[in-house]
Design an enzyme around this catalytic site. Structure first.
Site, mmCIF file in Angstrom:
data_model
loop_
_atom_site.group_PDB
_atom_site.id
_atom_site.type_symbol
_atom_site.label_atom_id
_atom_site.label_comp_id
_atom_site.label_asym_id
_atom_site.label_seq_id
_atom_site.Cartn_x
_atom_site.Cartn_y
_atom_site.Cartn_z
ATOM 1 N N THR A 1 0.852 -1.192 0.000
ATOM 2 C CA THR A 1 0.000 0.000 0.000
ATOM 3 C C THR A 1 0.882 1.235 0.000
ATOM 4 O OG1 THR A 1 -1.804 1.168 1.132
ATOM 5 C CG2 THR A 1 -0.186 0.075 2.536
ATOM 6 N N SER A 2 0.378 2.281 -0.591
ATOM 7 C CA SER A 2 1.065 3.567 -0.501
ATOM 8 C C SER A 2 0.332 4.485 0.471
ATOM 9 C CB SER A 2 1.156 4.217 -1.893
ATOM 10 O OG SER A 2 -0.147 4.382 -2.427
ATOM 11 N N ASN A 3 -0.736 3.972 1.068
ATOM 12 C CA ASN A 3 -1.608 4.762 1.926
ATOM 13 C C ASN A 3 -1.246 4.544 3.402
ATOM 14 O OD1 ASN A 3 -3.825 5.730 3.458
ATOM 15 N ND2 ASN A 3 -5.169 5.522 1.684
ATOM 16 N N ASP A 4 -0.587 5.524 3.996
ATOM 17 C CA ASP A 4 -0.200 5.413 5.405
ATOM 18 C C ASP A 4 -1.404 5.342 6.340
ATOM 19 O OD1 ASP A 4 2.549 5.318 4.929
ATOM 20 O OD2 ASP A 4 2.748 7.495 4.988
ATOM 21 N N ASP B 1 -8.559 -2.848 -0.429
ATOM 22 C CA ASP B 1 -9.231 -1.752 -1.120
ATOM 23 C C ASP B 1 -10.655 -1.677 -0.586
ATOM 24 O OD1 ASP B 1 -9.644 0.403 -2.792
ATOM 25 O OD2 ASP B 1 -9.081 -0.640 -4.615
ATOM 26 N N PHE C 1 -9.590 11.208 5.802
ATOM 27 C CA PHE C 1 -9.435 9.851 5.310
ATOM 28 C C PHE C 1 -10.587 9.523 4.368
ATOM 29 C CE2 PHE C 1 -8.633 5.165 6.675
ATOM 30 C CZ PHE C 1 -8.045 4.914 5.456
ATOM 31 N N GLY C 2 -10.369 9.765 3.093
ATOM 32 C CA GLY C 2 -11.317 9.364 2.061
ATOM 33 C C GLY C 2 -12.722 9.881 2.261
ATOM 34 N N LYS D 1 -14.345 3.899 15.479
ATOM 35 C CA LYS D 1 -14.517 3.514 14.068
ATOM 36 C C LYS D 1 -13.899 2.145 13.824
ATOM 37 C CE LYS D 1 -13.043 4.352 9.419
ATOM 38 N NZ LYS D 1 -11.997 4.890 8.578
ATOM 39 N N ARG E 1 -13.382 -2.289 7.276
ATOM 40 C CA ARG E 1 -11.975 -2.707 7.243
ATOM 41 C C ARG E 1 -11.672 -3.623 8.427
ATOM 42 N NH1 ARG E 1 -9.844 2.025 6.145
ATOM 43 N NH2 ARG E 1 -9.680 1.590 3.934
#
Length: 181
Positions: free
Chosen positions: A7-10, A62, A136-137, A159, A165
Site C-alpha cells: 500500500t502507498s496509503n499510510d 481496497d 481519510f477518504g 470507528k 476494514r
C-alpha cells in the site's frame, strides 16, 4: 509466514496496525488498478501484480462505497469520484436517489499460488453534507446504520471497532491463526 502489506496509503497501514494490534511491514508500490465497481476483483488483480514484483506473500486492501439507489455505483470507483467532486460532491451525487449505502473492504492475501479474499461490509447511508474533520477518504459522508455520527466524526478507536476494514482484517486474522496451528 511473513506478510507484506502492499500500500502507498499510510492511513490504511495505521488503521490495519491498530485493528490487528501489531506492526506490519509495508511495501510502497504503485500498482495500476483495473477499473471495476467490484472491490474483490480489484484486490485480486492488485495482489497478483504485487506478488509478481515482490516475489513474497503479500496482501492488499481496497474499499468501495456502494450506493443502493444507484445499483451499487460507484463501488471501488469511489476514489475517482472523490478525487473528481470531493465529499460535498458525493453528497450531491446521491440527491434524488435513496441515500442508503454499503461500505465494503476487501483484502486479498496471495502467496503466488492461492488467493484468499476477506471482505467486511457495513450498511449505512450517505449524509446530506460532509461531517467530521477526518481527511481519510469518504469517511465524512458515510454514517453507519444505528449510529448518529459519520466515520469521520468518530474517534479512531470507535470507528476501528465497527468498520468494514475491521471486519475484513478480523477475517484475515482468523484465517492466519488457523494456518499457524
Amino acid at each position: 509466514m511473513k506478510l507484506y502489506f502492499v500500500t502507498s496509503n499510510d492511513n490504511k497501514l495505521r488503521e490495519a496496525e491498530q485493528i490487528l494490534e501489531k506492526k506490519i511491514e509495508k511495501i510502497d508500490l504503485d500498482i495500476d488498478e483495473i477499473q471495476t465497481v467490484d472491490v474483490e476483483e480489484v484486490v485480486k488483480d492488485k495482489a497478483h501484480k504485487a506478488y509478481d514484483v515482490v516475489k513474497k506473500p503479500v496482501f492488499v486492501e481496497d474499499t468501495g462505497l456502494y450506493f443502493t439507489g444507484m445499483k451499487g455505483f460507484p463501488g471501488a470507483l469511489i476514489k475517482w469520484l472523490l478525487q473528481s467532486v470531493g465529499t460535498k460532491g458525493i453528497c450531491k451525487v446521491v440527491d434524488g436517489f435513496e441515500r442508503k449505502a454499503v461500505a465494503k473492504a476487501s483484502i486479498c492475501l496471495y502467496d503466488g499460488k492461492k488467493y484468499n479474499i476477506f471482505t467486511g461490509e457495513v450498511k449505512g447511508s450517505i449524509t446530506e453534507n460532509p461531517k467530521g474533520s477526518s481527511n481519510f477518504g469518504w469517511d465524512p459522508v458515510f454514517q453507519p446504520k444505528g449510529y448518529d455520527k459519520t466515520f469521520a466524526e468518530m474517534p479512531a478507536e470507535k470507528k476501528n471497532k465497527i468498520s468494514h476494514r475491521k471486519l475484513a482484517f478480523m477475517k484475515m486474522k482468523e484465517f492466519l491463526d488457523k494456518i499457524k496451528k
